[in-house]
Design a protein around this motif. Structure first.
Motif, PDB file in Angstrom:
ATOM      1  N   THR A  87     -49.189  40.795  49.400  1.00  0.00           N
ATOM      2  CA  THR A  87     -49.865  39.966  48.403  1.00  0.00           C
ATOM      3  C   THR A  87     -48.953  39.783  47.182  1.00  0.00           C
ATOM      4  N   PRO A  88     -49.126  38.665  46.452  1.00  0.00           N
ATOM      5  CA  PRO A  88     -48.232  38.370  45.321  1.00  0.00           C
ATOM      6  C   PRO A  88     -48.534  39.232  44.100  1.00  0.00           C
ATOM      7  N   LEU A  89     -47.530  39.381  43.246  1.00  0.00           N
ATOM      8  CA  LEU A  89     -47.690  40.097  41.985  1.00  0.00           C
ATOM      9  C   LEU A  89     -48.260  39.151  40.936  1.00  0.00           C
ATOM     10  N   PRO A  90     -49.100  39.657  40.028  1.00  0.00           N
ATOM     11  CA  PRO A  90     -49.683  38.793  38.990  1.00  0.00           C
ATOM     12  C   PRO A  90     -48.631  38.362  37.980  1.00  0.00           C
ATOM     13  N   LEU A  91     -48.558  37.081  37.731  1.00  0.00           N
ATOM     14  CA  LEU A  91     -47.527  36.522  36.863  1.00  0.00           C
ATOM     15  C   LEU A  91     -47.629  37.044  35.437  1.00  0.00           C
ATOM     16  N   ASP A  92     -48.849  37.178  34.908  1.00  0.00           N
ATOM     17  CA  ASP A  92     -49.001  37.620  33.525  1.00  0.00           C
ATOM     18  C   ASP A  92     -48.495  39.045  33.339  1.00  0.00           C
ATOM     19  N   ALA A  93     -48.765  39.911  34.295  1.00  0.00           N
ATOM     20  CA  ALA A  93     -48.307  41.293  34.202  1.00  0.00           C
ATOM     21  C   ALA A  93     -46.793  41.375  34.349  1.00  0.00           C
ATOM     22  N   LEU A  94     -46.228  40.555  35.247  1.00  0.00           N
ATOM     23  CA  LEU A  94     -44.779  40.508  35.398  1.00  0.00           C
ATOM     24  C   LEU A  94     -44.109  40.138  34.080  1.00  0.00           C
ATOM     25  N   LYS A  95     -44.586  39.062  33.459  1.00  0.00           N
ATOM     26  CA  LYS A  95     -44.005  38.615  32.199  1.00  0.00           C
ATOM     27  C   LYS A  95     -44.157  39.675  31.114  1.00  0.00           C
ATOM     28  N   ALA A  96     -45.300  40.359  31.096  1.00  0.00           N
ATOM     29  CA  ALA A  96     -45.528  41.389  30.086  1.00  0.00           C
ATOM     30  C   ALA A  96     -44.569  42.558  30.259  1.00  0.00           C
ATOM     31  N   SER A  97     -44.299  42.951  31.498  1.00  0.00           N
ATOM     32  CA  SER A  97     -43.388  44.073  31.729  1.00  0.00           C
ATOM     33  C   SER A  97     -41.970  43.711  31.308  1.00  0.00           C
ATOM     34  N   LEU A  98     -41.544  42.479  31.592  1.00  0.00           N
ATOM     35  CA  LEU A  98     -40.211  42.047  31.193  1.00  0.00           C
ATOM     36  C   LEU A  98     -40.087  41.999  29.674  1.00  0.00           C
ATOM     37  N   ALA A  99     -41.122  41.490  29.013  1.00  0.00           N
ATOM     38  CA  ALA A  99     -41.093  41.404  27.558  1.00  0.00           C
ATOM     39  C   ALA A  99     -41.063  42.785  26.925  1.00  0.00           C
ATOM     40  N   PHE A 100     -41.834  43.726  27.478  1.00  0.00           N
ATOM     41  CA  PHE A 100     -41.868  45.069  26.902  1.00  0.00           C
ATOM     42  C   PHE A 100     -40.504  45.734  27.018  1.00  0.00           C
ATOM     43  N   MET A 101     -39.873  45.636  28.189  1.00  0.00           N
ATOM     44  CA  MET A 101     -38.569  46.267  28.360  1.00  0.00           C
ATOM     45  C   MET A 101     -37.530  45.654  27.428  1.00  0.00           C
ATOM     46  N   ASN A 102     -37.596  44.349  27.268  1.00  0.00           N
ATOM     47  CA  ASN A 102     -36.652  43.690  26.370  1.00  0.00           C
ATOM     48  C   ASN A 102     -36.858  44.121  24.924  1.00  0.00           C
ATOM     49  N   ASP A 103     -38.125  44.264  24.511  1.00  0.00           N
ATOM     50  CA  ASP A 103     -38.435  44.610  23.121  1.00  0.00           C
ATOM     51  C   ASP A 103     -38.155  46.073  22.800  1.00  0.00           C
ATOM     52  N   HIS A 104     -38.161  46.946  23.793  1.00  0.00           N
ATOM     53  CA  HIS A 104     -38.023  48.385  23.549  1.00  0.00           C
ATOM     54  C   HIS A 104     -36.712  48.965  24.070  1.00  0.00           C
ATOM     55  N   GLN A 105     -35.789  48.111  24.389  1.00  0.00           N
ATOM     56  CA  GLN A 105     -34.497  48.575  24.874  1.00  0.00           C
ATOM     57  C   GLN A 105     -33.622  49.095  23.736  1.00  0.00           C
ATOM     58  N   VAL A 106     -32.635  49.900  24.094  1.00  0.00           N
ATOM     59  CA  VAL A 106     -31.545  50.270  23.195  1.00  0.00           C
ATOM     60  C   VAL A 106     -30.296  49.592  23.753  1.00  0.00           C
ATOM     61  N   PRO A 107     -29.788  48.545  23.087  1.00  0.00           N
ATOM     62  CA  PRO A 107     -28.600  47.858  23.604  1.00  0.00           C
ATOM     63  C   PRO A 107     -27.327  48.556  23.128  1.00  0.00           C
TER      64      PRO A 107
END
Length: 330
Positions: free
Chosen positions: A268-288
């Motif tokens: 079954t497919p992954l929910p698009l809203d949750a996918l986008k939220a996980s990507l945004a969270f990782m981007n916002d909380h990363q240490v570059p």
């Protein structure tokens, strides 16, 4: 603030931390909430002898590994030879993981050291745990900066348990499905592509070669083949009784679905809203981390995800992934 180590000679974590004298000038990202991540160790000498530094690492293996349990670590300006940090009897991590699953976009530099992913530098590589789509993945990943890019090219890192906690709070059904069903990773190869990739035009031989790389093939009516891994766990239990985000969801792009195909273990497919939220969270909380020549980054692959920011050329990182010298995984 990051610690500066004037001498690496203690034998356990308490002594190691007690040796901290100063701090380096590269603080974590301003929006990062955990000042102890990552741990940064800088040799007291600007040009330490490789042999002396390697000896110090071997001597202090338990303390260094304890720091690695839930973080990543840099050693700035430490060496001009990546292999020196991982070779030799009694090294910090000496059992190489190997290259199961293939490294189609990496060149062998000097075994067991490879160039980092050789996809064009303008492409962003999203957050992932190395080879999380395989049943046999490395415990530790080490990067070495040979050539730092003139602009961009940072390696972002984020703690998996931070991602898990946030997603479990905001998208509990998504996380529950990931834990119960796992993930399938897949892509498609045209007829000429799979024949070239597996070096044969015989489907049974291609299937045999794919199985050795932990891949499965599904033949389609149009001549293409679906190549997939899984189902694989998407959430991992850490030994300190916490859970961590352990997957390659970050390499997907919800706006470009054919870049990376993902689905639940039941198809079954992954929910698009949750996918986008996980990507945004990782981007916002990363240490570059902005690379300098000679920098070394050691990542606990169980607990930390990493990414690559786009950059201008040239940029050359070397990478080695291997199993922990501990008998049990971290």
């Amino acid at each position: 603030m990051f610690p500066r180590i004037s001498a690496i000679n203690p034998t356990d974590r308490a002594d190691l931390l007690a040796a901290v004298a100063e701090f380096v000038t590269d603080p974590p990202a301003a929006n990062h909430s955990n000042p102890s991540f990552p741990q940064v160790l800088v040799p007291g000498s600007d040009h330490p002898a490789l042999e002396a530094l390697a000896a110090a690492i071997r001597k202090n293996k338990p303390g260094l590994e304890s720091l690695l349990d839930s973080s990543a670590r840099f050693s700035s300006g430490a060496s001009q030879e990546c292999r020196g940090f991982r070779d030799g009897d009694g090294g910090v991590w000496i059992q190489e993981h190997g290259i199961r699953g293939g490294r189609g976009d990496q060149d062998v530099y000097r075994r067991p050291v490879f160039t980092a992913n050789e996809l064009p530098l303008e492409i962003r590589i999203g957050f992932h745990n190395e080879m999380a789509y395989l049943p046999d993945y490395p415990d530790v990943v080490m990067f070495f900066c040979e050539i730092a890019p003139p602009e961009g090219g940072e390696t972002g890192i984020v703690q998996g348990r931070t991602v898990y906690d946030a997603m479990a709070r905001d998208y509990p059904e998504f996380v529950r499905n990931l834990e119960e069903k796992g993930l399938v990773y897949y892509n498609f190869l045209a007829e000429n592509e799979w024949k070239e990739k597996f070096g044969t035009d015989d489907r049974s031989q291609a299937e045999l070669k794919a199985s050795k790389l932990s891949k499965k093939l599904q033949w389609l009516d149009d001549g293409r083949v679906k190549v997939y891994h899984g189902p694989r766990p998407a959430i991992k239990q850490l030994k300190e009784n916490s859970k961590t985000w352990f997957n390659n969801i970050g390499t997907s792009n919800p706006t470009t679905p054919n870049l990376r195909h993902l689905e639940y273990g039941d198809g079954t497919p992954l929910p698009l809203d949750a996918l986008k939220a996980s990507l945004a969270f990782m981007n916002d909380h990363q240490v570059p981390h902005k690379w300098k020549p000679g920098d070394v980054m050691v990542v606990n692959n169980h607990a930390v995800l990493h990414s690559r920011h786009p950059s201008k050329p040239p940029r050359r990182l070397l990478v080695s992934d291997f199993l922990s010298c501990k008998k049990s995984r971290l």
